[in-house]
Design a protein around this motif. Sequence first.
Motif, PDB file in Angstrom:
ATOM      1  N   PRO A  92      -6.198 -20.041  11.057  1.00 36.19           N
ATOM      2  CA  PRO A  92      -6.404 -20.309   9.535  1.00 36.19           C
ATOM      3  C   PRO A  92      -6.218 -21.693   9.409  1.00 36.19           C
ATOM      4  O   PRO A  92      -5.418 -22.651  10.389  1.00 36.19           O
ATOM      5  N   ARG A  93      -6.967 -22.704   8.324  1.00 37.64           N
ATOM      6  CA  ARG A  93      -6.893 -23.480   8.283  1.00 37.64           C
ATOM      7  C   ARG A  93      -5.795 -23.738   7.715  1.00 37.64           C
ATOM      8  O   ARG A  93      -4.570 -24.245   6.728  1.00 37.64           O
ATOM      9  N   TRP A  94      -5.212 -25.255   8.844  1.00 38.21           N
ATOM     10  CA  TRP A  94      -4.012 -25.672   7.673  1.00 38.21           C
ATOM     11  C   TRP A  94      -3.770 -26.794   6.608  1.00 38.21           C
ATOM     12  O   TRP A  94      -2.967 -26.632   5.612  1.00 38.21           O
ATOM     13  N   ILE A  95      -5.029 -27.244   6.618  1.00 34.45           N
ATOM     14  CA  ILE A  95      -5.302 -28.483   5.212  1.00 34.45           C
ATOM     15  C   ILE A  95      -5.245 -26.915   4.179  1.00 34.45           C
ATOM     16  O   ILE A  95      -4.824 -27.169   2.572  1.00 34.45           O
ATOM     17  N   TRP A  96      -5.777 -26.284   4.378  1.00 34.50           N
ATOM     18  CA  TRP A  96      -5.692 -25.213   2.808  1.00 34.50           C
ATOM     19  C   TRP A  96      -5.324 -23.992   3.284  1.00 34.50           C
ATOM     20  O   TRP A  96      -5.132 -23.346   3.783  1.00 34.50           O
ATOM     21  N   ARG A  97      -3.693 -24.263   3.345  1.00 37.06           N
ATOM     22  CA  ARG A  97      -2.803 -23.383   3.267  1.00 37.06           C
ATOM     23  C   ARG A  97      -3.246 -22.307   2.874  1.00 37.06           C
ATOM     24  O   ARG A  97      -2.924 -21.978   1.089  1.00 37.06           O
ATOM     25  N   GLY A  98      -2.892 -21.226   3.218  1.00 37.31           N
ATOM     26  CA  GLY A  98      -2.707 -19.555   2.911  1.00 37.31           C
ATOM     27  C   GLY A  98      -3.740 -19.627   1.568  1.00 37.31           C
ATOM     28  O   GLY A  98      -5.503 -19.037   2.010  1.00 37.31           O
ATOM     29  N   THR A  99      -3.927 -18.687   0.598  1.00 37.85           N
ATOM     30  CA  THR A  99      -5.218 -18.501  -0.514  1.00 37.85           C
ATOM     31  C   THR A  99      -5.833 -19.977  -0.903  1.00 37.85           C
ATOM     32  O   THR A  99      -6.957 -19.557  -1.741  1.00 37.85           O
ATOM     33  N   ALA A 100      -5.166 -21.088  -0.694  1.00 36.98           N
ATOM     34  CA  ALA A 100      -5.551 -22.550  -1.360  1.00 36.98           C
ATOM     35  C   ALA A 100      -7.461 -22.297  -0.575  1.00 36.98           C
ATOM     36  O   ALA A 100      -7.906 -22.792  -1.596  1.00 36.98           O
TER      37      ALA A 100
ATOM     38  N   GLN B 251     -10.475 -36.870  21.589  1.00 36.80           N
ATOM     39  CA  GLN B 251      -9.277 -36.516  22.005  1.00 36.80           C
ATOM     40  C   GLN B 251      -7.874 -37.076  21.003  1.00 36.80           C
ATOM     41  O   GLN B 251      -7.205 -36.104  20.624  1.00 36.80           O
ATOM     42  N   TYR B 252      -8.300 -37.888  19.584  1.00 38.07           N
ATOM     43  CA  TYR B 252      -7.782 -38.667  19.058  1.00 38.07           C
ATOM     44  C   TYR B 252      -7.444 -37.383  18.183  1.00 38.07           C
ATOM     45  O   TYR B 252      -5.987 -36.979  17.312  1.00 38.07           O
ATOM     46  N   HIS B 253      -8.890 -36.389  17.361  1.00 36.98           N
ATOM     47  CA  HIS B 253      -8.287 -35.309  16.445  1.00 36.98           C
ATOM     48  C   HIS B 253      -7.766 -34.251  16.517  1.00 36.98           C
ATOM     49  O   HIS B 253      -6.916 -33.629  16.268  1.00 36.98           O
ATOM     50  N   TYR B 254      -7.873 -34.673  18.136  1.00 41.00           N
ATOM     51  CA  TYR B 254      -7.440 -33.227  18.906  1.00 41.00           C
ATOM     52  C   TYR B 254      -5.385 -33.856  19.089  1.00 41.00           C
ATOM     53  O   TYR B 254      -4.474 -32.880  18.574  1.00 41.00           O
ATOM     54  N   LEU B 255      -5.090 -35.012  19.570  1.00 38.43           N
ATOM     55  CA  LEU B 255      -3.582 -34.918  19.523  1.00 38.43           C
ATOM     56  C   LEU B 255      -3.265 -35.449  18.198  1.00 38.43           C
ATOM     57  O   LEU B 255      -2.115 -34.904  17.833  1.00 38.43           O
ATOM     58  N   SER B 256      -3.306 -36.218  17.556  1.00 42.90           N
ATOM     59  CA  SER B 256      -3.128 -36.422  16.046  1.00 42.90           C
ATOM     60  C   SER B 256      -1.918 -35.391  15.455  1.00 42.90           C
ATOM     61  O   SER B 256      -1.456 -34.635  15.044  1.00 42.90           O
ATOM     62  N   ASN B 257      -3.223 -34.350  14.938  1.00 41.69           N
ATOM     63  CA  ASN B 257      -3.468 -33.165  14.498  1.00 41.69           C
ATOM     64  C   ASN B 257      -2.638 -32.694  15.333  1.00 41.69           C
ATOM     65  O   ASN B 257      -1.688 -31.107  14.257  1.00 41.69           O
ATOM     66  N   TRP B 258      -2.470 -32.006  16.854  1.00 38.46           N
ATOM     67  CA  TRP B 258      -1.340 -31.266  17.356  1.00 38.46           C
ATOM     68  C   TRP B 258      -0.644 -32.079  17.208  1.00 38.46           C
ATOM     69  O   TRP B 258       0.551 -30.771  16.611  1.00 38.46           O
ATOM     70  N   ILE B 259       0.290 -32.696  16.376  1.00 42.24           N
ATOM     71  CA  ILE B 259       1.645 -34.172  17.033  1.00 42.24           C
ATOM     72  C   ILE B 259       2.076 -33.024  15.046  1.00 42.24           C
ATOM     73  O   ILE B 259       3.401 -32.670  15.085  1.00 42.24           O
ATOM     74  N   GLY B 260       1.009 -32.814  14.465  1.00 43.62           N
ATOM     75  CA  GLY B 260       0.988 -32.478  12.840  1.00 43.62           C
ATOM     76  C   GLY B 260       1.399 -30.870  12.329  1.00 43.62           C
ATOM     77  O   GLY B 260       1.388 -30.736  11.212  1.00 43.62           O
ATOM     78  N   GLY B 261       0.977 -30.114  13.752  1.00 43.12           N
ATOM     79  CA  GLY B 261       1.427 -28.743  13.397  1.00 43.12           C
ATOM     80  C   GLY B 261       0.254 -28.266  13.055  1.00 43.12           C
ATOM     81  O   GLY B 261       0.139 -27.078  12.435  1.00 43.12           O
ATOM     82  N   VAL B 262      -0.650 -28.620  13.815  1.00 41.47           N
ATOM     83  CA  VAL B 262      -2.642 -28.230  12.907  1.00 41.47           C
ATOM     84  C   VAL B 262      -2.916 -27.371  14.077  1.00 41.47           C
ATOM     85  O   VAL B 262      -2.908 -28.269  15.757  1.00 41.47           O
ATOM     86  N   SER B 263      -2.758 -26.225  14.201  1.00 41.62           N
ATOM     87  CA  SER B 263      -4.243 -25.461  15.076  1.00 41.62           C
ATOM     88  C   SER B 263      -5.537 -25.960  15.294  1.00 41.62           C
ATOM     89  O   SER B 263      -6.205 -26.327  14.420  1.00 41.62           O
ATOM     90  N   VAL B 264      -5.848 -26.930  16.574  1.00 40.04           N
ATOM     91  CA  VAL B 264      -6.950 -27.262  17.134  1.00 40.04           C
ATOM     92  C   VAL B 264      -7.172 -27.276  17.926  1.00 40.04           C
ATOM     93  O   VAL B 264      -6.628 -27.289  19.216  1.00 40.04           O
ATOM     94  N   GLU B 265      -8.448 -27.244  19.128  1.00 44.44           N
ATOM     95  CA  GLU B 265      -8.949 -27.298  19.965  1.00 44.44           C
ATOM     96  C   GLU B 265      -9.594 -28.635  20.395  1.00 44.44           C
ATOM     97  O   GLU B 265     -10.435 -28.664  19.209  1.00 44.44           O
ATOM     98  N   TYR B 266      -9.382 -29.457  22.060  1.00 51.46           N
ATOM     99  CA  TYR B 266     -10.620 -29.567  22.123  1.00 51.46           C
ATOM    100  C   TYR B 266     -11.703 -30.025  23.751  1.00 51.46           C
ATOM    101  O   TYR B 266     -10.604 -28.424  24.432  1.00 51.46           O
ATOM    102  N   MET B 267     -12.873 -29.478  23.419  1.00 46.66           N
ATOM    103  CA  MET B 267     -13.671 -29.004  24.860  1.00 46.66           C
ATOM    104  C   MET B 267     -14.103 -29.873  25.092  1.00 46.66           C
ATOM    105  O   MET B 267     -15.473 -30.986  24.318  1.00 46.66           O
TER     106      MET B 267
END
Length: 350
Positions: free
Chosen positions: A109-117, A79-95
Motif C-alpha cells: 500500500p502507498r504510504w502517502i495516500w493511506r488507506g481509502t484516501a 538511493q536517496y529516495h530509497y533511504l530517505s523514504n525507508w527512514i520514514g517508514g515508507v515501503s520502497v524498493e531500489y534496483m
Amino acid sequence: MEAMNDVRDEATWKRWRSVADLYHAVFTGLVLTAVTRRGTPDAAEFVFRIFRRQQQERFIAGLGKLGLSHLPPAVAAAQYHYLSNWIGGVSVEYMYENDRKAWIRYPPPRWIWRGTAICGIPGEVSRAMLRGWHANNGVALGNLRLGFVCTKQSVDGQDGLEGYYCEYDHDLEIDQRLVFARHLEAPPFDPAKAPALPVDSWPKSRLEKAYRNYAMEYVRTAAPVAVQLFGPDDAGYLLRLTGKLIGMQYYDEVAASFGMARGDATTFVEFFTALLAAQDDEFGIDKSAGSIAVQQKTWKLMDGVTDAHPACAELLRGLVEGLAAGCGRNIPVTMTAERNGARPFTWVIG
C-alpha cells in the motif's frame, strides 16, 4: 537501571510514531481537502509546490547526510529516495541496473495516500509530485542530462508507483525531465543488494526521531505553501477544516498510544500536554483563572520557516479543536496567539 531505560525509550518511541501517524494523516488530508474544495488543478499545483520546495531544501543536504554524494547522479538520486523514504517508514524498493540507470518502486500500500484516501487522489496530483521532486534532481545536481522515467502510478490502478532515473547523452528540456513509459516493468527487488544506513551513525534513537520528523516535515512544508498559493483567508479555512477533521478521526488512536482514553476537559489537558511533549514543544499550565490554560511556549513544527504566515496557525487551531471533540463532547477550546511573544499560543480548555 538499563532495563528501565529501555522501557522508557520504547514508550517514548511509541508516542513519536503516533505523532508521525497523526501528521501523516494531516498531510494526506490537506491534499484531499484541496482536491474536494478547490479542484484537481489547484490540488496538483499545491502538491507540485510542496514537493519542489522540499526537494530544494532537502535533496542536496540529504545526499551528504546519507553518504551518497560520491555516487553517479542516477544512482545517487535513486538511493536517496530509497533511504530517505525507508527512514520514514515508507515501503520502497531500489534496483540498480547500471551507473546511468537506477530504479525506485513504491509497492502497495502507498504510504502517502493511506488507506481509502488513495481513491480520492487524481492522477494529475500524483504526477505533480513527480514533477516537483523527481524531475528536478538533475537540475539540483547541476546535471541537465538526468531525468526520471515513470512506468507506473498507483492512483491510475497500477500495482505501485515506479520508475527509473536515467542519465541521457544530451541535456534535457524541461518537458523531457519527466516522461512516462507505461509499457516497461521494474526488475525484481533484492533486499540484499539495497543500500543500508551505517549503524554507528544511525542508532535506534536517531531513526525513531527521524521517523517522526519525516511525517511532520510534510505538514511543515504544506502549511506555508497553502497560504502563499491560496491566500491567508482561503488557506486558513482549508488548514483549520483539515486539522479539525483529522483530529476528530485520530484522537482515539493517538490517545491509546499514550495510554489514555476519552474523558472530560481534565483528560484532554493531560492528553494535549503529552502530545506537545512528544512533539518536543515546551509548555506550562495555569489553573489560577478557574479554567485550565495551557501556555504553549514553542511551536517546533514551524521553527525556522521564514515565510510562515500567522494563518498557518489555523492548522494547529483546527487540529486541537478536533482532538478535543474526539476526547469528549462539549470540551471548549480557545486559542490566542501572541505574535513575537515568548509564548506563541495560549489554550484555554474547559
